[in-house]
Design an enzyme around this catalytic site. Structure first.
Site, mmCIF file in Angstrom:
data_model
loop_
_atom_site.group_PDB
_atom_site.id
_atom_site.type_symbol
_atom_site.label_atom_id
_atom_site.label_comp_id
_atom_site.label_asym_id
_atom_site.label_seq_id
_atom_site.Cartn_x
_atom_site.Cartn_y
_atom_site.Cartn_z
ATOM 1 N N LEU A 1 0.767 -1.116 -0.037
ATOM 2 C CA LEU A 1 0.014 0.074 -0.072
ATOM 3 C C LEU A 1 0.971 1.261 -0.197
ATOM 4 C CD1 LEU A 1 -2.543 -1.081 2.964
ATOM 5 C CD2 LEU A 1 -3.048 -0.748 0.454
ATOM 6 N N ASP A 2 0.629 2.071 -0.844
ATOM 7 C CA ASP A 2 0.950 3.651 -0.766
ATOM 8 C C ASP A 2 0.289 4.349 0.553
ATOM 9 O OD1 ASP A 2 2.785 4.068 -2.756
ATOM 10 O OD2 ASP A 2 1.202 5.128 -4.231
ATOM 11 N N LYS A 3 1.506 5.078 1.281
ATOM 12 C CA LYS A 3 0.914 5.778 2.266
ATOM 13 C C LYS A 3 -0.038 6.949 1.759
ATOM 14 C CE LYS A 3 3.392 8.756 4.437
ATOM 15 N NZ LYS A 3 2.632 10.019 4.480
ATOM 16 N N LYS B 1 9.654 -0.394 -6.068
ATOM 17 C CA LYS B 1 8.566 -1.276 -5.939
ATOM 18 C C LYS B 1 8.610 -2.229 -6.820
ATOM 19 C CE LYS B 1 5.640 2.923 -4.339
ATOM 20 N NZ LYS B 1 4.797 3.785 -4.583
ATOM 21 N N THR C 1 -0.550 -1.109 -4.800
ATOM 22 C CA THR C 1 -1.355 0.412 -5.087
ATOM 23 C C THR C 1 -0.243 1.228 -5.661
ATOM 24 O OG1 THR C 1 -1.010 1.188 -3.020
ATOM 25 C CG2 THR C 1 -3.092 -0.022 -3.399
#
Length: 797
Positions: free
Chosen positions: A313-315, A531, A548
């Site tokens: 997950l992206d923050k 990533k 994501t």
């Protein structure tokens, strides 16, 4: 005028020719031009609906039914041939209408995922659908955008990827006066452009689409086709062995008679409804997800989320709100708060959707700060260097300003500040995201001016949704470019976990990297290009990965992941690389996608189990029944009716109520085939016992026995669907409305057919009701066997 000819014109000449200006067209002018030039689209060639319908009569199953028609005519059964032809046509119509329905879903997805364009209308920057662009519009394109039309650059420099258009793999640098072609991708920089051609008049005659019409085979579809292939192998093997035995034993002597028997076996093995079932499952899933604010760019992505066991997950904007605000401005030296914000303005873009730049301009407006200097150059944010730069002339001096990630900007400033790291750490502990602003005379050393602290708190629903993901046995991992303290603060606060690493500390040691990536709850200081390696490493460890992303550099990771998810504010490039696009910020759409995907998996599993049990029951009944009775237990007409009745229920399974499993779904073909075969053998015993009942209680002749067996098989097929649709006891969930109507409708129709005949020999009402009651009792009584075998092989939900 052709696009390439505009390259020879000066910017002023181009504006004059297009009757436009740097502030862009007015809305009234744009509307007139849209009426004159038409939308910025390249119309697709659409196949004739009549031709698409006729294709339904071409393929393995239609061929078998068409052979059955010819054989029926040869042996003089004209009425049977007509009825089989009617059934074939009805099946083609049902499949055709379902395909048209799925096309409508794709069109809906296309309209809702239309590429956007940032356009100046009357001097104001607006975001509109790119299909509304007209020649003469002034547009802004930047990192991650797909160029929406053929344009002449009027301000700025970019590096552009034209590989999809020209085949040239290396990015091309384009500066003021140069040409950008529709469909190319901005890899670096930001420019203002004048639109010179749109739609079919663009140089390459193509525009960007984010929804893929060409549908690759999903893993689920491959499994279904593999199982179907195995079923066909069984059918062919039984057919060949049985044909030799039948001929040698004298059960059948004529070629036509043996061919009729063979066709009947193959009709029971070929999956008539498979194309329609796959399309309906995916289209229904896509429609349901769209209602939940998730759009799929490929229909097969509906199925992929079911197997995901790790979600990266992206923050920003996914776990946090993503709406940044300047919370504090902390001077590190002699400059004031206002002076630091002014410097930051020179390294920020005014007309942009970048949340950091928007926050800085908002703060400048609040403080009444304006740019006093003359901007000479501006370098937009580049994920690979994590900073923006600007050169400005103030009081006759050229000043360079840098704004970016503290760990990057610090390295550019030789002078060290003792308490800088301490301030940054304290801000991080409070969940603040910090930017460092540095300045100095162009070509000389830079000095830290101050810190701009941005607040980006977790979304209120993030802890609850993270908890839900964990309950679904999906391990969330947060990947962020922020520093370790900020990453730990957010990860702990939302319940992801406290185990984390800073990527620079682990990336050089391959074994340590692999171990840390698998174990970590969060990874800090991650560059977008890192990533891809993280996703690849997790996959090598045997995980099915969801990812994501929002930027152009996230595209490789989004493509590599089993499930790539573009977040709500993602670039067009990220959206085109992902399988799903979230329309709303946060995690809710992801949780919904996982739940729905697992429902689709259960529906597909039901179809497979139903298919295998049917093949085992049908093929061996035809052979054993012929050996026992010395005639075919089902005619070609009977087989056609049986297939049609079975397919009604099979298609209804595509939209049936299904309970999502608690853990990620993995396909185990061996266990599926084994458990389905056990149920198939039990149902074969049921069918063989019905032959005994027909002889023992009614002493049926050939025609009536064939009707009796047909009814038992039809009723069994309906009750079989009701038990195999559930991994638990069959009463654990209610069948869907369409399935219920289908089952009741088929049973009522065949009860009337059995009593009154017409196209089959009629039999007494008592025999019809016995076949119905017996089929229900026997089929439902094997439910304990089903539950036991499913638990034994790990198929229970």
């Amino acid at each position: 005028m052709q696009t390439k000819e505009f390259e020879k014109l000066s910017i002023e000449e181009a504006f004059k020719l297009m009757k436009s200006r740097k502030e862009g067209l007015s809305e009234e002018e744009a509307e007139k031009r849209l009426a004159e030039y038409g939308p910025n689209l390249v119309e697709e060639k659409k196949e004739s609906p009549a031709l698409e319908f006729l294709k339904r009569f071409w393929g393995p199953m239609p061929w078998l039914l068409e052979i059955a028609i010819v054989l029926s005519l040869i042996i003089g059964h004209t009425i049977e041939a007509i009825i089989i032809a009617v059934l074939l046509t009805m099946n083609a119509l049902i499949g055709f209408f379902h395909q048209e329905s799925s096309k409508k879903v794709l069109e809906m997805l296309k309209s809702r995922l239309a590429p956007k364009a940032k356009v100046l209308r009357g001097g104001s920057l607006k975001v509109i659908d790119s299909k509304l662009l007209v020649p003469g519009d002034v547009v802004v394109v930047e990192l991650g955008d797909i160029v929406p039309a053929d344009c002449k650059v009027i301000e700025g420099d970019v590096s552009v990827d034209q590989s999809a258009l020209t085949g040239e793999s290396l990015p091309v640098d384009v500066s003021s006066g140069g040409i950008l072609f529709s469909g190319s991708i901005i890899k670096r920089g930001r420019v203002k452009c004048l639109v010179v051609n749109t739609g079919k008049n663009t140089y390459f005659g193509r525009t960007a689409e984010l929804v893929k019409v060409a549908r690759p085979k999903s893993h689920q579809e491959e499994v279904m086709l593999t199982v179907t292939r195995y079923s066909m192998y069984v059918g062919f093997a039984v057919m060949i062995i049985a044909s030799i035995f039948i001929y040698l034993s004298g059960l059948k002597n004529g070629l036509i008679s043996i061919l009729t028997f063979d066709v009947a076996i193959l009709m029971g093995c070929v999956p008539v409804a498979l194309p329609a079932v796959l399309t309906i499952m995916q289209a229904t899933g896509a429609r349901e997800l769209a209602r939940e604010g998730v759009l799929v760019t490929r229909l097969d992505a509906v199925e992929d989320a079911a197997s995901v066991d790790i979600l990266c997950l992206d923050k920003t904007g996914t776990i946090t709100t993503g709406s940044l605000e300047v919370a504090e401005v902390i001077p590190v030296g002699s400059l004031t708060e206002k002076e630091i914000i002014e410097l930051a303005l020179y390294a920020s873009a005014e007309h942009t959707e970048d949340p950091i730049d928007k926050a800085i301009f908002k703060k400048a407006n609040e403080l009444g700060v304006e740019r006093r200097g003359k901007q000479i150059s501006y370098t937009p944010f580049d994920p690979s260097i994590k900073r923006t730069e600007g050169v400005v002339e103030i009081d006759g001096k050229k000043i360079k300003v840098v704004k970016g990630a503290p760990q990057i900007v610090k390295q550019l400033c030789p002078k060290k500040h003792d308490n800088l790291d301490e301030i940054l750490e304290k801000l991080a502990e409070r969940g603040m995201r910090s930017l460092l602003v540095a300045y100095g005379e162009d070509g000389k050393e830079l000095t830290v001016a101050g810190i701009i602290a941005l607040s980006d708190p977790p979304r209120p629903d993030s802890p609850e949704l993270i908890k839900k993901l964990k309950e679904l046995y999906i391990k969330p991992k947060m990947l962020t470019g922020d520093s370790f303290p900020i990453a730990k603060e957010i990860s702990t606060k939302v319940g992801i976990g406290e185990i984390g690493y800073s990527l620079p500390q682990i990336k050089d040691d391959h074994e340590k990297f692999r171990e840390a990536i698998d174990k970590a709850d969060f990874i800090a200081e991650v560059y977008p290009e890192d990533k891809y390696n993280i996703v690849k490493t997790l996959q090598e460890k045997g995980h099915m990965v969801g990812m994501t992303g929002d930027g152009v550099n996230d595209a490789p990771a989004l493509k590599q992941a089993e499930l790539g998810i573009a977040v709500s504010n993602a670039t067009d490039v990220a959206k085109s690389s992902a399988g799903m696009v979230l329309l709303t910020p946060g995690l809710k759409g992801i949780v919904e996608a996982v739940m729905l995907s697992r429902e689709v998996y259960q529906r597909a599993l039901t179809w497979i189990i139903n298919k295998v049990t049917k093949v085992i029951q049908f093929t061996f009944l035809l052979v054993l029944g012929l050996t026992w009775l010395r005639y075919d237990v089902l005619t070609l007409m009977g087989m056609a009716l049986l297939i049609f009745a079975n397919d009604f229920a099979t298609m209804s399974l595509s939209t049936d109520n299904a309970e999502p499993s608690l853990s990620p779904n993995k396909w185990n073909i061996k266990n599926i085939m084994l458990s389905s075969s056990v149920i198939g053998v039990a149902l074969l015993a049921e069918a063989l016992l019905s032959i005994y009942f027909g002889q023992r209680f009614f002493n049926f002749d050939e025609g009536r026995m064939q009707t009796f067996i047909l009814l038992v098989m039809v009723f069994t097929s309906q009750f079989r669907v009701l038990i195999v649709r559930e991994r638990r006891w069959f009463w654990s969930s209610r069948p869907g409305r369409e399935l219920t109507i289908s089952v009741i409708g088929v049973i009522m129709a065949f009860v009337l057919l059995g009593v009154f005949g017409g196209i089959v020999e009629p039999i007494p009402l008592s025999a019809v009701m016995l076949s119905l009651g017996y089929s229900a009792a026997f089929t439902l009584s094997i439910d304990p066997l089903k539950v036991f075998i499913f638990r034994k092989v790990g198929l229970s939900a």
